[in-house]
Write a protein that holds these residues in place. Structure first.
Motif, PDB file in Angstrom:
ATOM      1  N   THR A 381       0.819  -1.222   0.000  1.00  0.00           N
ATOM      2  CA  THR A 381       0.000   0.000   0.000  1.00  0.00           C
ATOM      3  C   THR A 381       0.844   1.261   0.000  1.00  0.00           C
ATOM      4  N   LEU A 382       0.281   2.332  -0.529  1.00  0.00           N
ATOM      5  CA  LEU A 382       0.898   3.656  -0.460  1.00  0.00           C
ATOM      6  C   LEU A 382       0.388   4.432   0.752  1.00  0.00           C
ATOM      7  N   ALA A 383      -0.492   3.806   1.533  1.00  0.00           N
ATOM      8  CA  ALA A 383      -1.048   4.457   2.737  1.00  0.00           C
ATOM      9  C   ALA A 383      -0.881   3.520   3.937  1.00  0.00           C
ATOM     10  N   PRO A 384       0.372   3.284   4.372  1.00  0.00           N
ATOM     11  CA  PRO A 384       0.615   2.312   5.440  1.00  0.00           C
ATOM     12  C   PRO A 384      -0.035   2.682   6.773  1.00  0.00           C
ATOM     13  N   ASN A 385      -0.111   3.957   7.078  1.00  0.00           N
ATOM     14  CA  ASN A 385      -0.732   4.350   8.354  1.00  0.00           C
ATOM     15  C   ASN A 385      -2.212   3.989   8.380  1.00  0.00           C
ATOM     16  N   GLN A 386      -2.881   4.231   7.271  1.00  0.00           N
ATOM     17  CA  GLN A 386      -4.305   3.902   7.178  1.00  0.00           C
ATOM     18  C   GLN A 386      -4.519   2.391   7.267  1.00  0.00           C
ATOM     19  N   LEU A 387      -3.624   1.629   6.625  1.00  0.00           N
ATOM     20  CA  LEU A 387      -3.738   0.174   6.693  1.00  0.00           C
ATOM     21  C   LEU A 387      -3.461  -0.330   8.110  1.00  0.00           C
ATOM     22  N   ASN A 388      -2.500   0.264   8.780  1.00  0.00           N
ATOM     23  CA  ASN A 388      -2.228  -0.119  10.168  1.00  0.00           C
ATOM     24  C   ASN A 388      -3.450   0.080  11.054  1.00  0.00           C
ATOM     25  N   GLU A 389      -4.133   1.205  10.866  1.00  0.00           N
ATOM     26  CA  GLU A 389      -5.342   1.475  11.654  1.00  0.00           C
ATOM     27  C   GLU A 389      -6.412   0.432  11.361  1.00  0.00           C
ATOM     28  N   TRP A 390      -6.546   0.078  10.082  1.00  0.00           N
ATOM     29  CA  TRP A 390      -7.554  -0.924   9.729  1.00  0.00           C
ATOM     30  C   TRP A 390      -7.196  -2.286  10.310  1.00  0.00           C
ATOM     31  N   LEU A 391      -5.920  -2.650  10.279  1.00  0.00           N
ATOM     32  CA  LEU A 391      -5.494  -3.936  10.818  1.00  0.00           C
ATOM     33  C   LEU A 391      -5.727  -4.012  12.329  1.00  0.00           C
ATOM     34  N   ASN A 392      -5.661  -2.876  13.001  1.00  0.00           N
ATOM     35  CA  ASN A 392      -6.004  -2.875  14.431  1.00  0.00           C
ATOM     36  C   ASN A 392      -7.463  -3.285  14.632  1.00  0.00           C
ATOM     37  N   GLN A 393      -8.347  -2.754  13.771  1.00  0.00           N
ATOM     38  CA  GLN A 393      -9.765  -3.124  13.844  1.00  0.00           C
ATOM     39  C   GLN A 393      -9.966  -4.590  13.460  1.00  0.00           C
ATOM     40  N   TYR A 394      -9.218  -5.028  12.466  1.00  0.00           N
ATOM     41  CA  TYR A 394      -9.312  -6.408  12.001  1.00  0.00           C
ATOM     42  C   TYR A 394      -8.873  -7.377  13.098  1.00  0.00           C
ATOM     43  N   ASP A 395      -7.796  -7.030  13.789  1.00  0.00           N
ATOM     44  CA  ASP A 395      -7.323  -7.870  14.890  1.00  0.00           C
ATOM     45  C   ASP A 395      -8.404  -8.027  15.965  1.00  0.00           C
ATOM     46  N   GLU A 396      -9.073  -6.921  16.279  1.00  0.00           N
ATOM     47  CA  GLU A 396     -10.154  -6.973  17.274  1.00  0.00           C
ATOM     48  C   GLU A 396     -11.297  -7.852  16.783  1.00  0.00           C
ATOM     49  N   ARG A 397     -11.635  -7.727  15.505  1.00  0.00           N
ATOM     50  CA  ARG A 397     -12.734  -8.524  14.956  1.00  0.00           C
ATOM     51  C   ARG A 397     -12.396 -10.012  14.961  1.00  0.00           C
ATOM     52  N   LEU A 398     -11.140 -10.360  14.702  1.00  0.00           N
ATOM     53  CA  LEU A 398     -10.737 -11.766  14.688  1.00  0.00           C
ATOM     54  C   LEU A 398     -10.874 -12.421  16.057  1.00  0.00           C
ATOM     55  N   LEU A 399     -10.843 -11.609  17.115  1.00  0.00           N
ATOM     56  CA  LEU A 399     -11.011 -12.163  18.463  1.00  0.00           C
ATOM     57  C   LEU A 399     -12.382 -12.794  18.651  1.00  0.00           C
ATOM     58  N   LEU A 400     -13.359 -12.386  17.792  1.00  0.00           N
ATOM     59  CA  LEU A 400     -14.714 -12.939  17.885  1.00  0.00           C
ATOM     60  C   LEU A 400     -14.840 -14.273  17.151  1.00  0.00           C
ATOM     61  N   ASN A 401     -13.825 -14.637  16.367  1.00  0.00           N
ATOM     62  CA  ASN A 401     -13.856 -15.926  15.665  1.00  0.00           C
ATOM     63  C   ASN A 401     -13.798 -17.083  16.661  1.00  0.00           C
ATOM     64  N   THR A 402     -14.470 -18.148  16.315  1.00  0.00           N
ATOM     65  CA  THR A 402     -14.453 -19.336  17.188  1.00  0.00           C
ATOM     66  C   THR A 402     -13.479 -20.392  16.683  1.00  0.00           C
ATOM     67  N   SER A 403     -13.047 -20.272  15.430  1.00  0.00           N
ATOM     68  CA  SER A 403     -12.126 -21.264  14.863  1.00  0.00           C
ATOM     69  C   SER A 403     -10.681 -20.824  15.081  1.00  0.00           C
ATOM     70  N   SER A 404      -9.768 -21.739  14.844  1.00  0.00           N
ATOM     71  CA  SER A 404      -8.352 -21.469  15.041  1.00  0.00           C
ATOM     72  C   SER A 404      -7.789 -20.617  13.906  1.00  0.00           C
ATOM     73  N   THR A 405      -6.626 -20.029  14.147  1.00  0.00           N
ATOM     74  CA  THR A 405      -5.929 -19.268  13.111  1.00  0.00           C
ATOM     75  C   THR A 405      -5.605 -20.161  11.921  1.00  0.00           C
ATOM     76  N   GLU A 406      -5.189 -21.398  12.197  1.00  0.00           N
ATOM     77  CA  GLU A 406      -4.830 -22.324  11.121  1.00  0.00           C
ATOM     78  C   GLU A 406      -6.030 -22.619  10.220  1.00  0.00           C
ATOM     79  N   LEU A 407      -7.194 -22.819  10.821  1.00  0.00           N
ATOM     80  CA  LEU A 407      -8.393 -23.095  10.026  1.00  0.00           C
ATOM     81  C   LEU A 407      -8.801 -21.853   9.234  1.00  0.00           C
ATOM     82  N   ARG A 408      -8.650 -20.675   9.848  1.00  0.00           N
ATOM     83  CA  ARG A 408      -8.950 -19.428   9.113  1.00  0.00           C
ATOM     84  C   ARG A 408      -8.047 -19.321   7.896  1.00  0.00           C
ATOM     85  N   HIS A 409      -6.766 -19.554   8.064  1.00  0.00           N
ATOM     86  CA  HIS A 409      -5.840 -19.479   6.937  1.00  0.00           C
ATOM     87  C   HIS A 409      -6.233 -20.473   5.845  1.00  0.00           C
ATOM     88  N   GLU A 410      -6.558 -21.672   6.243  1.00  0.00           N
ATOM     89  CA  GLU A 410      -6.910 -22.716   5.277  1.00  0.00           C
ATOM     90  C   GLU A 410      -8.134 -22.310   4.457  1.00  0.00           C
TER      91      GLU A 410
END
Length: 478
Positions: A381-410
């Motif tokens: 990206t040409l807007a790394p700060n904006q992406l960092n902010e979004w990834l912070n939100q994404y990290d929080e949202r992933l906490l609501l997942n019930t499956s493992s990281t490995e299954l999410r990746h798969e």
């Protein structure tokens, strides 16, 4: 089954002659086989091991007709860029008949009654694009016509310049279009309109035959399929380019690949067709145009279905589209179950993709392996700060997942393709084919069928599109 054992039927010819024009294919000069698609052959019961190149060339070039084949072109009308054209029809396509519920059609096989001032031919570049893209869409799980084979030739065809003629043999469960119904409605031929509706019911919606309000149920299914098809297009950044009603399938599949494109860097208003000066068929306009086209179909069906019932089904389009698109996008992000704020998370993602000039395909593929390390994503990206902010939100949202990281990746790696046949990649194959080198066409066919696999030998096609090839526009002859 061998080619000579294949028997076609042509039930469409049971309709009144106003529906079609019988016409024989016109062979190309010095034809040569470019590619043969084994997967498509199996759809119609052909044994690839028992098919010779000579037989394929003769079939595509129209010099050998299959048992039962009665070649014909279909008549239809359509709204082109919003304006009604009372008669279009298959101007460069000839139907051969059907087998195993697949209808075979030659594209580029010469003039028909509906060619108007056209030559009825297709050029090599457009034929390669359609051949490969039909299979690429199938590989992505998007409803589409298919392609059996493609031949080239030494025949000269005039476009912006002199080019080589080619023919694709394509397959579809139905070639009936929104414009097929428009033709008979606007010509005040309501009996023929009813005959066409009955034919489509029998051909593609047999579950509604004999059911009360069968036409209405069929229309409702067309609305649903169209909404879901366009949601699929949006989810992978596909821009059709010419969503005229004559290019809209009545069974909800992608047909008539012209100046299409998979987006490179995300651009919501991207227009892939340089003929489309007003952006009518831009990427972000496709959902609205899908609805507009369905309105035209509803109007054409109004002699058969009460207007208020048509409107009721039509009004479901928005919910169908939004619900399915959200489902697709959650899957792309690896989210387990719906959450109230998901729409905000997705909206902000597409904003940052546009602001940061992010290439959709490598971004989602890289995100499919995200484990908290942001380095690879930030490099996109040409807007790394904006992406960092979004990834912070994404990290929080992933906490609501019930499956493992490995299954999410798969799951994400099976949802987000590594390989998309972008226009610059297709152009490489076209450039080689114009020099009689067809190796890349066949290599890309393998990629098209397996877009989620690694294919280390084609790693160069998995990265960000080179800047000078980004979001190109094409002509209607492409």
């Amino acid at each position: 089954m061998k080619i000579q054992e294949l028997t076609l039927t042509a039930p469409y010819l049971s309709l009144d002659p106003i529906f079609y024009h019988k016409v024989a294919p016109a062979p190309l000069q010095n034809p040569k086989l470019i590619s043969f698609n084994v997967e498509a052959a199996e759809l119609i019961g052909l044994d690839p091991a028992q098919i010779s190149d000579e037989e394929l060339i003769a079939l595509l070039n129209g010099t050998r007709l299959l048992n039962g084949s009665q070649p014909y072109a279909m008549c239809y009308a359509g709204h082109q860029f919003g304006y009604y054209v009372p008669r279009l029809g298959d101007g460069r396509a000839i139907n051969l008949g059907g087998v195993n519920r697949w209808n075979l059609q030659l594209k580029g096989s010469g003039q028909t009654l509906y060619s108007r001032q056209g030559d009825g031919r297709a050029v090599l570049r457009s034929s390669i694009r359609e051949y490969l893209m039909s299979e690429a869409m199938h590989g992505l799980g998007i409803p589409t016509s298919r392609a059996l084979a493609i031949i080239g030739s030494d025949e000269k065809v005039a476009r912006e310049k002199w080019e080589k003629g080619a023919i694709v043999l394509r397959l579809a469960p139905s070639w009936i279009r929104f414009g097929s119904f428009e033709y008979f409605f606007h010509a005040h031929k309501h009996q023929e309109l009813e005959h066409l509706a009955d034919f489509l019911l029998q051909e593609s919606f047999p579950e509604f035959v004999g059911v009360e309000e069968a036409y209405l149920k069929m229309f409702g299914e067309i609305v649903k399929r169209t909404a879901q098809l366009i949601a699929l297009w949006q989810s992978v950044g596909f821009n059709h380019g010419v969503m005229n009603t004559d290019n809209m399938s009545a069974i909800g599949i992608t047909i008539d690949y012209g100046p299409f494109a998979f987006m490179d860097t995300f651009e919501s208003g991207y227009i892939c067709n340089h003929t489309d000066a007003q952006g009518r068929y831009s990427y972000d306009n496709q959902p609205r145009i899908g609805y507009w086209n369905l309105e035209r179909l509803a109007h054409a069906l109004s002699p058969l279905i009460p207007a208020e019932k048509l409107e009721s089904e039509l009004n479901k389009y928005g919910d169908y589209f939004t619900t399915y698109l959200m489902e697709l996008l959650r899957a792309k992000l690896g989210l387990d179950a719906p959450c109230e704020k998901d729409s905000d998370l997705l909206r902000s993602l597409f904003t940052l993709m546009e602001n940061g000039r992010i290439d959709m395909t490598p971004f989602f593929r890289t995100l499919s392996r995200y484990n908290g390390n942001r380095e690879q994503l930030l490099a996109l990206t040409l807007a790394p700060n904006q992406l960092n902010e979004w990834l912070n939100q994404y990290d929080e949202r992933l906490l609501l997942n019930t499956s493992s990281t490995e299954l999410r990746h798969e799951k994400m790696l099976r949802t987000n393709p590594k390989y998309i046949l972008k226009n610059y990649i297709l152009q490489e194959a076209i450039d080689a084919a114009e020099k009689n080198d067809f190796i890349l066409v066949n290599d890309l066919l393998t990629l098209a069928h397996n877009p989620y696999d690694e294919h280390n030998e084609f790693e160069r096609y998995a990265g960000v599109t080179p800047l000078h090839h980004t979001n190109l526009k094409l002509s209607c002859s492409s």
